[in-house]
Design an enzyme around this catalytic site. Structure first.
Site, PDB file in Angstrom:
ATOM      1  N   GLU A 125       0.816  -1.281  -0.126  1.00 42.88           N
ATOM      2  CA  GLU A 125       0.022   0.060   0.010  1.00 42.88           C
ATOM      3  C   GLU A 125       1.003   1.359  -0.033  1.00 42.88           C
ATOM      4  OE1 GLU A 125      -2.444  -0.690   3.394  1.00 42.88           O
ATOM      5  OE2 GLU A 125      -3.635  -2.200   2.339  1.00 42.88           O
ATOM      6  N   ARG A 126       2.065   1.138   0.339  1.00 40.62           N
ATOM      7  CA  ARG A 126       2.762   2.548   0.341  1.00 40.62           C
ATOM      8  C   ARG A 126       4.510   1.658   0.297  1.00 40.62           C
ATOM      9  NH1 ARG A 126       0.710   0.438   4.767  1.00 40.62           N
ATOM     10  NH2 ARG A 126       2.082  -0.301   6.456  1.00 40.62           N
ATOM     11  N   ASP A 137      13.449  -4.475  -8.570  1.00 35.96           N
ATOM     12  CA  ASP A 137      14.657  -4.374  -7.653  1.00 35.96           C
ATOM     13  C   ASP A 137      14.478  -3.840  -6.491  1.00 35.96           C
ATOM     14  OD1 ASP A 137      16.161  -6.225  -9.353  1.00 35.96           O
ATOM     15  OD2 ASP A 137      16.518  -4.394 -10.444  1.00 35.96           O
ATOM     16  N   GLU A 163      13.671  -3.699  -0.384  1.00 34.57           N
ATOM     17  CA  GLU A 163      13.087  -3.682   0.900  1.00 34.57           C
ATOM     18  C   GLU A 163      12.867  -4.903   1.768  1.00 34.57           C
ATOM     19  OE1 GLU A 163       8.970  -2.149   1.170  1.00 34.57           O
ATOM     20  OE2 GLU A 163       9.545  -0.302  -0.118  1.00 34.57           O
ATOM     21  N   GLY A 203      13.737  -2.207 -14.542  1.00 32.72           N
ATOM     22  CA  GLY A 203      15.044  -2.889 -14.961  1.00 32.72           C
ATOM     23  C   GLY A 203      14.930  -4.083 -14.599  1.00 32.72           C
TER      24      GLY A 203
HETATM   25  N1  LIG Z   1       1.690   0.871  -2.859  1.00 30.57           N
HETATM   26  C1  LIG Z   1       2.722   1.454  -3.275  1.00 30.57           C
HETATM   27  N2  LIG Z   1       2.743   2.806  -3.276  1.00 30.57           N
HETATM   28  C2  LIG Z   1       3.937   3.548  -3.705  1.00 30.57           C
HETATM   29  N3  LIG Z   1       5.081   3.016  -3.843  1.00 30.57           N
HETATM   30  C3  LIG Z   1       5.158   1.711  -3.553  1.00 30.57           C
HETATM   31  C4  LIG Z   1       4.115   0.909  -3.297  1.00 30.57           C
HETATM   32  N4  LIG Z   1       4.631  -0.436  -2.837  1.00 30.57           N
HETATM   33  C5  LIG Z   1       5.739  -0.362  -3.182  1.00 30.57           C
HETATM   34  N5  LIG Z   1       6.414   1.058  -3.326  1.00 30.57           N
HETATM   35  C6  LIG Z   1       7.772   1.337  -3.715  1.00 30.57           C
HETATM   36  O1  LIG Z   1       7.948   1.439  -5.166  1.00 30.57           O
HETATM   37  C7  LIG Z   1       9.278   1.654  -5.344  1.00 30.57           C
HETATM   38  C8  LIG Z   1       9.478   1.087  -6.792  1.00 30.57           C
HETATM   39  O2  LIG Z   1       9.314  -0.541  -6.574  1.00 30.57           O
HETATM   40  P1  LIG Z   1      10.574  -1.433  -7.552  1.00 30.57           P
HETATM   41  O3  LIG Z   1      11.835  -0.942  -7.729  1.00 30.57           O
HETATM   42  O4  LIG Z   1      10.380  -2.761  -7.277  1.00 30.57           O
HETATM   43  O5  LIG Z   1      10.050  -0.983  -9.176  1.00 30.57           O
HETATM   44  P2  LIG Z   1      10.752  -0.498 -10.227  1.00 30.57           P
HETATM   45  O6  LIG Z   1      11.303   0.885  -9.909  1.00 30.57           O
HETATM   46  O7  LIG Z   1       9.628  -0.241 -11.294  1.00 30.57           O
HETATM   47  O8  LIG Z   1      11.555  -1.601 -11.000  1.00 30.57           O
HETATM   48  P3  LIG Z   1      13.340  -1.567 -11.038  1.00 30.57           P
HETATM   49  O9  LIG Z   1      13.826  -1.256  -9.829  1.00 30.57           O
HETATM   50  O10 LIG Z   1      13.304  -2.908 -11.420  1.00 30.57           O
HETATM   51  O11 LIG Z   1      13.534  -0.611 -12.103  1.00 30.57           O
HETATM   52  C9  LIG Z   1       9.904   0.967  -4.483  1.00 30.57           C
HETATM   53  O12 LIG Z   1      10.517   2.009  -3.516  1.00 30.57           O
HETATM   54  C10 LIG Z   1       8.895   0.479  -3.451  1.00 30.57           C
HETATM   55  O13 LIG Z   1       9.029   0.758  -1.728  1.00 30.57           O
END
Ligand SMILES: Nc1ncnc2c1ncn2[C@@H]1O[C@H](COP(=O)(O)OP(=O)(O)OP(=O)(O)O)[C@@H](O)[C@H]1O
Length: 484
Positions: free
Chosen positions: A158-159, A183, A188, A215
């Protein structure tokens, strides 16, 4: 272990045609016996490697045999889940079917040291990548985990830091944690495990990423370039991957210690990620856009890099990585869990003013990229000689020589040949430290934004655990001697 009888015939409940399963040492052969008309008889068969078979179960009540597997990808057809349920017809075979199913499951799981029907804690980040994580989970991943008989606790995050909080306080009862995102969510989860009341034991819980971010570096490293963006293959890894210990890194900044599993970047390589967050809709194309923008600006990254060097000979690194990549690193998790039961995180070995045996780069730098795992993205093999558990971190530092050099270096990034670029400094290190020389800049740790302030990193050999189908990182990279 032999399977007797090696073939079982069933009548499929869905189409009422007959089908024969045949078991060999390496494959399950599924032969569909379709009678088009009385005169012609067509037999179509599929050969499924044992690695792809999820579950075989027999229900004596309805004499029904269920088999589920991932049909391997073929030319343009992606890998897909198949679940077949049929009634065993012949009396003799009925008696043998239960034994057949049990023995098959032993071959698939027990004999390979894999626990069947894993208990999985699943985090789905609805905002990961281009926002398709929920759909990917519901349409592709969940049916596979269920077909394998896994029990699931699914949490939609959710966050930011939601997964971290859950993991930090969780009971250590899961066989693996699955992240459906990029990633950042893995970062986390690993930090949550490190902050658990029993951190070392918690860190024996393997993590299995499902690529739904931008990524997806970890997924690429575990599954390879062909399968790294394939949620079906990643779900198969969550069911049948074997635990592989990996090095983790402590990042100490302002007295606060956090864990990094993949990369720390500064300068151009951090800018291209963090300054393009608003372009998430572009998928991983945003990184190339960010790179070109950075080359046009061509600014020095205001940092000083000091390294506790373990190796600086590129040929030696490539030879060692090539030799080690012929091996498979799989661990005995049960032994590791017992040993780690009450242990705390390893103490830090390097003080911030420790300079003995450290090497400092003083020339202007375009970027610093440090980490593990060959791929940091689909088009960039930043650490081609990286190994999961050598107890060292790979560091690449590109001097601010010319735009032409920057472009020449990145043009060979997809194959890892950028490693050989003569001007690129490349080290294997036990630790390194960054001093900032200006106020403005980006620091990205595992793709997450951190304050642009000084920090120190050190390696903890084999502290983390992942699930891996291959027991090594998957990337094609050869030493110069083997490429000739
Ligand atoms: N419900 C949410 N609302 C907002 N942010 C969130 C939520 N759930 C997780 N996050 C945050 O989203 C962020 C991005 O996640 P993640 O890095 O897994 O995806 P990405 O950036 O698209 O992928 P990559 O790192 O492979 O480029 C993380 O900081 C995570 O803490």
């Amino acid at each position: 272990m032999s399977l007797s009888p090696t073939s079982i015939r069933v009548r499929l409940s869905s189409s009422h045609h007959d089908l024969t399963y045949q078991w060999t040492d390496t494959e399950l052969i599924v032969a569909h016996d379709r009678k088009k008309d009385k005169a012609s008889k067509q037999v179509k068969s599929h050969r499924i490697p044992h690695e792809n078979v999820l579950r075989v179960s027999y229900d004596p009540k309805g004499s029904s045999l269920s088999v589920s597997y991932i049909k391997p990808k073929k030319k343009k057809k992606p890998a897909s889940l198949v679940v077949l349920t049929g009634a065993v017809q012949d009396g003799e075979e009925k008696a043998a079917a239960e034994n057949w199913a049990e023995t098959a499951m032993k071959c698939l799981y027990d004999n390979r040291g894999i626990k069947p029907a894993r208990r999985l804690l699943v985090f789905v980040n609805p905002h990961g990548g281009s926002g398709r994580a929920v759909k990917i989970f519901n349409k592709t991943v969940k049916p596979i985990l269920q077909a394998a008989g896994c029990s699931l606790k699914v949490i939609q995050t959710e966050r930011h830091k939601h997964a971290y909080e859950v993991v930090k306080a969780m009971d250590l009862e899961y066989d693996a944690i699955v992240t459906v995102s990029g990633d950042g969510l893995v970062h986390e989860v690993l930090n949550g495990l490190a902050q658990h009341a029993q951190p070392l034991k918690a860190l024996t819980t393997p993590v299995a990423p499902i690529p739904a971010g931008s990524g997806n570096g970890l997924s690429l490293n575990l599954l390879g370039l062909d399968n790294g963006f394939d949620a079906t293959q990643a779900a198969l890894n969550a069911v049948k991957g074997r635990p592989m210990r990996i090095d983790l890194f402590s990042v100490v900044q302002n007295g606060k210690r956090s864990i990094s599993f993949m990369s720390q970047s500064l300068g151009l390589m951090a800018d291209l990620d963090l300054d393009t967050e608003h372009l998430r809709w572009m998928g991983d194309t945003r990184f190339m856009y960010g790179f070109l923008r950075g080359v046009l600006a061509f600014e020095a990254c205001p940092v000083q890099l000091s390294i506790k060097v373990a190796e600086k000979d590129k040929d030696k690194m490539a030879e060692i990585a090539h030799a080690r990549n012929q091996e498979v690193c799989v661990c005995n998790l049960e032994d590791d869990k017992t040993a780690a039961a009450h242990a705390s995180l390893p103490a830090l070995r390097y003080l911030p003013d420790d300079n003995d045996g450290w090497y400092t780069i003083d020339e202007p730098i375009l970027f610093v990229y440090a980490g593990q795992g060959p791929y940091v993205g689909r088009d960039y093999m930043a650490f081609p000689v990286s190994l999961p558990d050598d107890g060292l971190i790979d560091i690449a530092a590109m001097p601010l020589s010319s735009r032409k050099d920057a472009l020449a270096n990145i043009s060979t990034a997809p194959t890892g040949e950028c490693f050989w670029f003569p001007k690129l400094h490349y080290f294997k290190a036990e630790a390194y430290r960054i001093k900032t020389l200006g106020k403005k800049g980006n620091l990205s740790i595992d793709g997450e934004r951190f304050p642009f302030e000084e920090y120190q990193v050190e390696v903890h050999p084999g502290l983390g655990t992942l699930l891996s189908p291959h027991g090594r990182f998957v990337a094609e990279f050869k030493p110069r001697s083997a490429s000739k």
